[in-house]
Design a protein around this motif. Structure first.
Motif, PDB file in Angstrom:
ATOM      1  N   TYR A   1      -8.888  -5.064  10.730  1.00 59.70           N
ATOM      2  CA  TYR A   1      -8.533  -5.915   9.587  1.00 59.70           C
ATOM      3  C   TYR A   1      -7.417  -6.889   9.972  1.00 59.70           C
ATOM      4  CZ  TYR A   1     -11.173  -2.717   6.542  1.00 59.70           C
ATOM      5  OH  TYR A   1     -12.154  -1.978   5.952  1.00 59.70           O
ATOM      6  N   VAL A   2      -6.447  -6.392  10.750  1.00 59.87           N
ATOM      7  CA  VAL A   2      -5.336  -7.251  11.181  1.00 59.87           C
ATOM      8  C   VAL A   2      -5.889  -8.399  12.030  1.00 59.87           C
ATOM      9  CG1 VAL A   2      -3.261  -7.370  12.619  1.00 59.87           C
ATOM     10  CG2 VAL A   2      -3.574  -5.445  11.044  1.00 59.87           C
ATOM     11  N   ARG A   3      -6.797  -8.048  12.946  1.00 60.09           N
ATOM     12  CA  ARG A   3      -7.410  -9.083  13.807  1.00 60.09           C
ATOM     13  C   ARG A   3      -8.162 -10.112  12.966  1.00 60.09           C
ATOM     14  NH1 ARG A   3      -8.384  -5.518  17.772  1.00 60.09           N
ATOM     15  NH2 ARG A   3     -10.293  -4.795  16.804  1.00 60.09           N
ATOM     16  N   GLU A   4      -8.942  -9.612  11.986  1.00 57.05           N
ATOM     17  CA  GLU A   4      -9.743 -10.503  11.142  1.00 57.05           C
ATOM     18  C   GLU A   4      -8.832 -11.421  10.306  1.00 57.05           C
ATOM     19  OE1 GLU A   4     -12.647 -11.221  11.349  1.00 57.05           O
ATOM     20  OE2 GLU A   4     -13.451 -11.895   9.434  1.00 57.05           O
ATOM     21  N   ALA A   5      -7.754 -10.844   9.790  1.00 60.46           N
ATOM     22  CA  ALA A   5      -6.810 -11.649   8.996  1.00 60.46           C
ATOM     23  C   ALA A   5      -6.246 -12.775   9.850  1.00 60.46           C
ATOM     24  CB  ALA A   5      -5.684 -10.760   8.463  1.00 60.46           C
ATOM     25  N   LYS A   6      -5.881 -12.431  11.085  1.00 63.62           N
ATOM     26  CA  LYS A   6      -5.300 -13.454  11.978  1.00 63.62           C
ATOM     27  C   LYS A   6      -6.329 -14.529  12.276  1.00 63.62           C
ATOM     28  CE  LYS A   6      -1.453 -11.052  13.935  1.00 63.62           C
ATOM     29  NZ  LYS A   6      -1.145  -9.954  14.822  1.00 63.62           N
ATOM     30  N   ARG A   7      -7.576 -14.103  12.538  1.00 68.40           N
ATOM     31  CA  ARG A   7      -8.639 -15.059  12.864  1.00 68.40           C
ATOM     32  C   ARG A   7      -8.826 -16.060  11.718  1.00 68.40           C
ATOM     33  NH1 ARG A   7     -13.936 -16.016  12.415  1.00 68.40           N
ATOM     34  NH2 ARG A   7     -14.336 -14.398  10.863  1.00 68.40           N
ATOM     35  N   LEU A   8      -8.707 -15.568  10.484  1.00 66.11           N
ATOM     36  CA  LEU A   8      -8.932 -16.427   9.318  1.00 66.11           C
ATOM     37  C   LEU A   8      -7.663 -17.152   8.870  1.00 66.11           C
ATOM     38  CD1 LEU A   8     -11.198 -13.980   7.303  1.00 66.11           C
ATOM     39  CD2 LEU A   8     -11.921 -16.092   8.409  1.00 66.11           C
ATOM     40  N   GLY A   9      -6.579 -16.929   9.598  1.00 69.96           N
ATOM     41  CA  GLY A   9      -5.342 -17.626   9.258  1.00 69.96           C
ATOM     42  C   GLY A   9      -4.658 -17.067   8.015  1.00 69.96           C
ATOM     43  N   LYS A  10      -4.958 -15.814   7.656  1.00 69.06           N
ATOM     44  CA  LYS A  10      -4.294 -15.186   6.498  1.00 69.06           C
ATOM     45  C   LYS A  10      -3.102 -14.399   7.013  1.00 69.06           C
ATOM     46  CE  LYS A  10      -7.712 -16.428   3.848  1.00 69.06           C
ATOM     47  NZ  LYS A  10      -7.654 -17.253   2.660  1.00 69.06           N
ATOM     48  N   SER A  11      -1.960 -14.586   6.376  1.00 66.48           N
ATOM     49  CA  SER A  11      -0.818 -13.824   6.868  1.00 66.48           C
ATOM     50  C   SER A  11      -0.796 -12.438   6.242  1.00 66.48           C
ATOM     51  CB  SER A  11       0.480 -14.578   6.637  1.00 66.48           C
ATOM     52  OG  SER A  11       0.513 -15.082   5.347  1.00 66.48           O
ATOM     53  N   LEU A  12      -0.134 -11.554   6.954  1.00 68.62           N
ATOM     54  CA  LEU A  12      -0.048 -10.172   6.468  1.00 68.62           C
ATOM     55  C   LEU A  12       1.221 -10.033   5.663  1.00 68.62           C
ATOM     56  CD1 LEU A  12      -1.119  -8.275   9.670  1.00 68.62           C
ATOM     57  CD2 LEU A  12      -2.488  -8.922   7.700  1.00 68.62           C
ATOM     58  N   CYS A  13       1.167  -9.168   4.701  1.00 70.42           N
ATOM     59  CA  CYS A  13       2.325  -9.029   3.854  1.00 70.42           C
ATOM     60  C   CYS A  13       2.831  -7.611   3.965  1.00 70.42           C
ATOM     61  CB  CYS A  13       1.837  -9.500   2.543  1.00 70.42           C
ATOM     62  SG  CYS A  13       2.023  -8.871   1.068  1.00 70.42           S
TER      63      CYS A  13
ATOM     64  N   ASP B   1      -4.155 -15.347  -0.219  1.00 70.06           N
ATOM     65  CA  ASP B   1      -3.373 -16.062   0.797  1.00 70.06           C
ATOM     66  C   ASP B   1      -2.756 -15.073   1.783  1.00 70.06           C
ATOM     67  OD1 ASP B   1      -3.610 -18.504  -0.795  1.00 70.06           O
ATOM     68  OD2 ASP B   1      -2.257 -17.467  -2.167  1.00 70.06           O
ATOM     69  N   LYS B   2      -2.397 -13.916   1.263  1.00 71.58           N
ATOM     70  CA  LYS B   2      -1.762 -12.896   2.089  1.00 71.58           C
ATOM     71  C   LYS B   2      -2.447 -11.562   1.813  1.00 71.58           C
ATOM     72  CE  LYS B   2       2.942 -14.651   2.517  1.00 71.58           C
ATOM     73  NZ  LYS B   2       3.317 -14.326   3.900  1.00 71.58           N
ATOM     74  N   VAL B   3      -2.435 -10.711   2.830  1.00 74.09           N
ATOM     75  CA  VAL B   3      -3.104  -9.418   2.679  1.00 74.09           C
ATOM     76  C   VAL B   3      -2.115  -8.286   2.930  1.00 74.09           C
ATOM     77  CG1 VAL B   3      -5.217  -8.177   3.256  1.00 74.09           C
ATOM     78  CG2 VAL B   3      -4.936 -10.537   3.994  1.00 74.09           C
ATOM     79  N   PHE B   4      -2.171  -7.285   2.081  1.00 75.36           N
ATOM     80  CA  PHE B   4      -1.413  -6.062   2.339  1.00 75.36           C
ATOM     81  C   PHE B   4      -2.427  -5.016   2.799  1.00 75.36           C
ATOM     82  CE2 PHE B   4       0.469  -1.982   1.405  1.00 75.36           C
ATOM     83  CZ  PHE B   4       1.764  -2.141   1.853  1.00 75.36           C
ATOM     84  N   ILE B   5      -2.219  -4.515   4.022  1.00 75.62           N
ATOM     85  CA  ILE B   5      -3.172  -3.539   4.574  1.00 75.62           C
ATOM     86  C   ILE B   5      -2.510  -2.171   4.608  1.00 75.62           C
ATOM     87  CG2 ILE B   5      -4.663  -2.975   6.531  1.00 75.62           C
ATOM     88  CD1 ILE B   5      -4.572  -5.926   7.336  1.00 75.62           C
ATOM     89  N   SER B   6      -3.141  -1.227   3.968  1.00 73.41           N
ATOM     90  CA  SER B   6      -2.565   0.110   3.890  1.00 73.41           C
ATOM     91  C   SER B   6      -2.452   0.734   5.275  1.00 73.41           C
ATOM     92  CB  SER B   6      -3.452   0.987   3.012  1.00 73.41           C
ATOM     93  OG  SER B   6      -3.004   2.316   3.067  1.00 73.41           O
ATOM     94  N   ASP B   7      -1.339   1.447   5.499  1.00 70.20           N
ATOM     95  CA  ASP B   7      -1.140   2.152   6.775  1.00 70.20           C
ATOM     96  C   ASP B   7      -2.259   3.149   7.024  1.00 70.20           C
ATOM     97  OD1 ASP B   7       1.152   0.879   7.307  1.00 70.20           O
ATOM     98  OD2 ASP B   7       2.464   2.380   6.371  1.00 70.20           O
TER      99      ASP B   7
END
Ligand code: CTP
Length: 222
Positions: A204-216, A190-196
């Motif tokens: 990855y941030v763009r793809e997460a947004k496109r798929l409606g997944k929020s970033l954590c 449901d949420k993604v943590f993307i390493s700095d």
């Protein structure tokens, strides 16, 4: 070859499903998983399924336990499948204890222990969130350590480009699924943590947004 079959909706795939699939697979040599179609779920009164049939199939595939995935779309299909595939064992979670005893005429029936504390219902109503991890920087390790003590968060999967490193990272940190692609990872959480430290962080941030997944963020844990 000993064939095992199991069925389910597998909505918002979670640790309970993964344990069930692992245990079912261990009962034989070949595991067939029947995933209910959206239409069948609706017809049997299950109206709140979140993921599409396609997403649920992909999530089951990503666990790596299913040798074959079929669709379940009508009442009475279980007997047909057991005969058609020459199934030896029908396995299902213990919440169904006794319900499928009528199949004993065709094969053995095993009720596997249900995993406590997690269900698709809990994920749907937002009381638990599935987290996916992308990358392997130091901040990911800190995040895993902190998230593990939060009962509302479940780290379901991680993706690191180097598949071997990804498997090692998952086994070291007790993460159930080493996702084989970014798409698989997004399907499982449901949420993604993307390493700095991720090279492709912005993609990855763009793809997460496109798929409606929020970033954590790490703040989620405070
Ligand atoms: N299962 C399990 N442990 C859990 C949840 C599910 O062993 N914590 C098993 C079920 O017993 C079944 C399979 O996983 O054999 C598929 O269950 P499904 O109904 O798709 O999942 P639930 O999480 O039980 O869904 P819901 O909350 O919608 O009832």
């Amino acid at each position: 070859m000993k064939k095992v079959i199991t069925y389910g909706t597998f909505d918002l795939l979670h640790q309970g499903h993964i344990n069930l699939l692992r245990r079912a697979k261990a009962l034989g040599d070949y595991l067939i998983v029947g995933v209910t179609t959206e239409e069948f779920d609706l017809a049997r009164g299950k109206t709140n399924t979140h993921d599409s049939t396609e997403t649920r199939i992909e999530a089951v595939r990503a666990t790596g336990y299913a040798d074959e995935i079929i669709l379940e779309d009508h009442i009475g299909q279980k007997i047909e499948d057991i005969v058609r595939f020459g199934v030896d064992v029908f396995a299902i979670g213990s919440d169904w204890e006794g319900h499928f005893d009528y199949l004993k005429e065709y094969c053995s029936v095993v009720y596997l222990p249900r995993t406590e504390g997690i269900s698709s219902t809990m994920l749907r109503d937002g009381s638990v969130m599935r987290i996916g991890l992308l990358g392997s920087g130091r901040d990911i390790v800190e995040f895993v350590a902190a998230a593990s003590s939060n009962p509302l968060l479940r780290i379901e999967a991680a993706y690191i480009k180097d598949a071997l490193r990804c498997r090692d990272f998952c086994s070291e940190h007790g993460i159930p699924i080493a996702a084989s692609s970014v798409a698989d990872l997004f399907a499982l959480c449901d949420k993604v943590f993307i390493s700095d430290s991720c090279e492709s962080r912005e993609d990855y941030v763009r793809e997460a947004k496109r798929l409606g997944k929020s970033l954590c963020s790490k703040q989620l844990l405070v």
